[in-house]
Enzyme design. Structure first.
Site, mmCIF file in Angstrom:
data_model
loop_
_atom_site.group_PDB
_atom_site.id
_atom_site.type_symbol
_atom_site.label_atom_id
_atom_site.label_comp_id
_atom_site.label_asym_id
_atom_site.label_seq_id
_atom_site.Cartn_x
_atom_site.Cartn_y
_atom_site.Cartn_z
ATOM 1 N N ASN A 23 0.869 -1.179 0.000
ATOM 2 C CA ASN A 23 0.000 0.000 0.000
ATOM 3 C C ASN A 23 0.908 1.232 0.000
ATOM 4 O OD1 ASN A 23 -1.812 2.042 0.448
ATOM 5 N ND2 ASN A 23 -2.335 1.424 2.541
ATOM 6 N N LYS A 25 0.157 4.258 -0.409
ATOM 7 C CA LYS A 25 -0.466 5.492 0.100
ATOM 8 C C LYS A 25 -0.147 6.647 -0.865
ATOM 9 C CE LYS A 25 -0.205 3.482 4.617
ATOM 10 N NZ LYS A 25 -0.229 3.642 6.054
ATOM 11 N N HIS A 108 -9.727 1.686 4.604
ATOM 12 C CA HIS A 108 -8.453 1.900 5.300
ATOM 13 C C HIS A 108 -8.660 2.944 6.391
ATOM 14 C CE1 HIS A 108 -4.342 2.995 6.177
ATOM 15 N NE2 HIS A 108 -3.982 1.851 5.612
ATOM 16 N N GLU A 110 -7.001 5.340 7.335
ATOM 17 C CA GLU A 110 -6.719 6.729 6.946
ATOM 18 C C GLU A 110 -7.887 7.320 6.155
ATOM 19 O OE1 GLU A 110 -2.921 5.797 5.224
ATOM 20 O OE2 GLU A 110 -2.145 5.424 7.232
ATOM 21 N N GLU A 180 -5.854 -4.418 10.429
ATOM 22 C CA GLU A 180 -4.823 -3.414 10.641
ATOM 23 C C GLU A 180 -5.119 -2.644 11.924
ATOM 24 O OE1 GLU A 180 -2.709 -2.308 6.726
ATOM 25 O OE2 GLU A 180 -4.399 -0.970 6.978
ATOM 26 N N GLY A 186 2.119 2.548 10.594
ATOM 27 C CA GLY A 186 3.106 3.618 10.419
ATOM 28 C C GLY A 186 3.802 4.035 11.699
ATOM 29 N N SER A 225 3.009 -1.855 10.259
ATOM 30 C CA SER A 225 4.455 -1.925 10.462
ATOM 31 C C SER A 225 5.035 -3.314 10.190
ATOM 32 C CB SER A 225 4.831 -1.456 11.874
ATOM 33 O OG SER A 225 4.418 -0.112 12.066
HETATM 34 P P1 PGA Z 1 2.583 0.454 7.526
HETATM 35 O O1 PGA Z 1 1.167 0.707 6.796
HETATM 36 O O2 PGA Z 1 3.092 -0.864 7.042
HETATM 37 O O3 PGA Z 1 3.433 1.613 7.123
HETATM 38 O O4 PGA Z 1 2.285 0.426 8.987
HETATM 39 C C1 PGA Z 1 0.248 -0.328 6.611
HETATM 40 C C2 PGA Z 1 -1.034 0.205 6.026
HETATM 41 O O5 PGA Z 1 -1.480 1.286 6.433
HETATM 42 O O6 PGA Z 1 -1.635 -0.416 5.130
#
Ligand code: PGA
Length: 271
Positions: A23, A25, A108, A110, A180, A186, A225
């Site tokens: 992903n 982003k 997601h 976000e 998640e 993140g 992460s």
């Molecule tokens: P990350 O993001 O691996 O940077 O934690 C995962 C995601 O938001 O899909």
């Protein structure tokens, strides 16, 4: 040096392939598309390992052109639920299909946080996918507060509702789930195998209550992460069927290492 993590062939984990989805982003560049796509295309993958890049819309035509003759899949991070119309700046499923997207992310955290996307909106997005060949990857996950207040399963039950309703109407349509935990996205803090495993097992049980076939076929990815140094342990859990990877999918060495770890889940592993 990457260790063998598990042998999915020696257990009943064989029905489900592993999916490693990057992903990106709001990151990446045309250079990265080329570097990452070429590295992943050249990397040998076990037949049970699928790899996908979910990139910003602008990179999708380039991904299609670069990857169309390969085993690498691609997709988008969002779609508008309307079939067409006056929605300036939006992209719908028909447009994504013109670029042969295999996947689209829904829900997601976000998008939920910054765009107020809720279960009603996600249900509309799913509706528009009923007539397309794009597979939804629905993200679900709790905040730290919900975990601490022990309301995480309530939250996840609500988040699962749209896809379970959609499945009843469209039982032949495959979908993937991504657990998640928001506190792990993140942040560099990964859920432990016990924490993630407990939730993945719970999700699998919810799917079993719908039907056994769905429970045995639906992939449940872990996201938050995920990196080469924690992925081996996570992938060794029978209910964790791959990863939704943010930060580590922007680095060619880290993401290709994650593919190797997925390969290593099979005894007939590729070195
Ligand atoms: P990350 O993001 O691996 O940077 O934690 C995962 C995601 O938001 O899909």
């Amino acid at each position: 040096m990457i260790m063998m993590v598990a042998n999915r062939e020696s257990t009943n984990m064989t029905q489900r392939k592993l999916l490693l989805a990057g992903n990106w982003k709001m990151n990446g560049s045309m250079d990265l598309v080329q570097q990452m796509a070429h590295a992943l295309i050249q990397q040998e993958k076990h037949p049970n390992v699928t790899c996908a890049l979910l990139a910003p819309y602008l990179f999708i035509p380039e991904l299609q052109q670069t990857c169309q003759k390969s085993d690498l899949k691609w997709g988008a991070q969002h779609l508008h639920p309307q079939p067409c119309g006056a929605y300036t700046g939006d992209v719908n499923a028909t447009l994504l299909e013109q670029f042969s997207c295999h996947y689209v992310l829904l829900g997601h955290s976000e998008r939920r946080q910054y765009h107020q996307e809720d279960e009603a909106f996600i249900s509309q997005q799913l509706e528009t996918l009923a007539d397309s060949n794009i597979e939804p990857i629905l993200c679900i996950g709790e905040s730290l507060q919900e975990r601490e207040q022990n309301t995480l399963f309530e939250r996840l039950t609500t988040q699962l509702q749209p896809i379970l309703t959609w499945h009843k109407k469209n039982p032949e349509k495959p979908f993937t789930l991504a657990y998640e935990p928001i506190w792990a996205i993140g942040t560099g803090i990964t859920a432990t195998v016990d924490q993630a495993g407990q939730v993945h097992e719970w999700i699998r049980k919810q799917l079993q209550q719908v039907n056994e076939t769905l429970a045995s076929q639906c992939k449940i990815l872990y996201g938050g992460s995920m990196k080469p140094d924690n992925a081996a342990a996570l992938l060794s859990h029978p209910d964790i069927d791959g990863g939704l990877v943010g930060g580590a999918s922007l680095k060619v060495d880290l993401f290709t290492n994650l593919v190797t770890l997925c390969n290593n889940c099979y005894s007939s592993s590729i070195s």
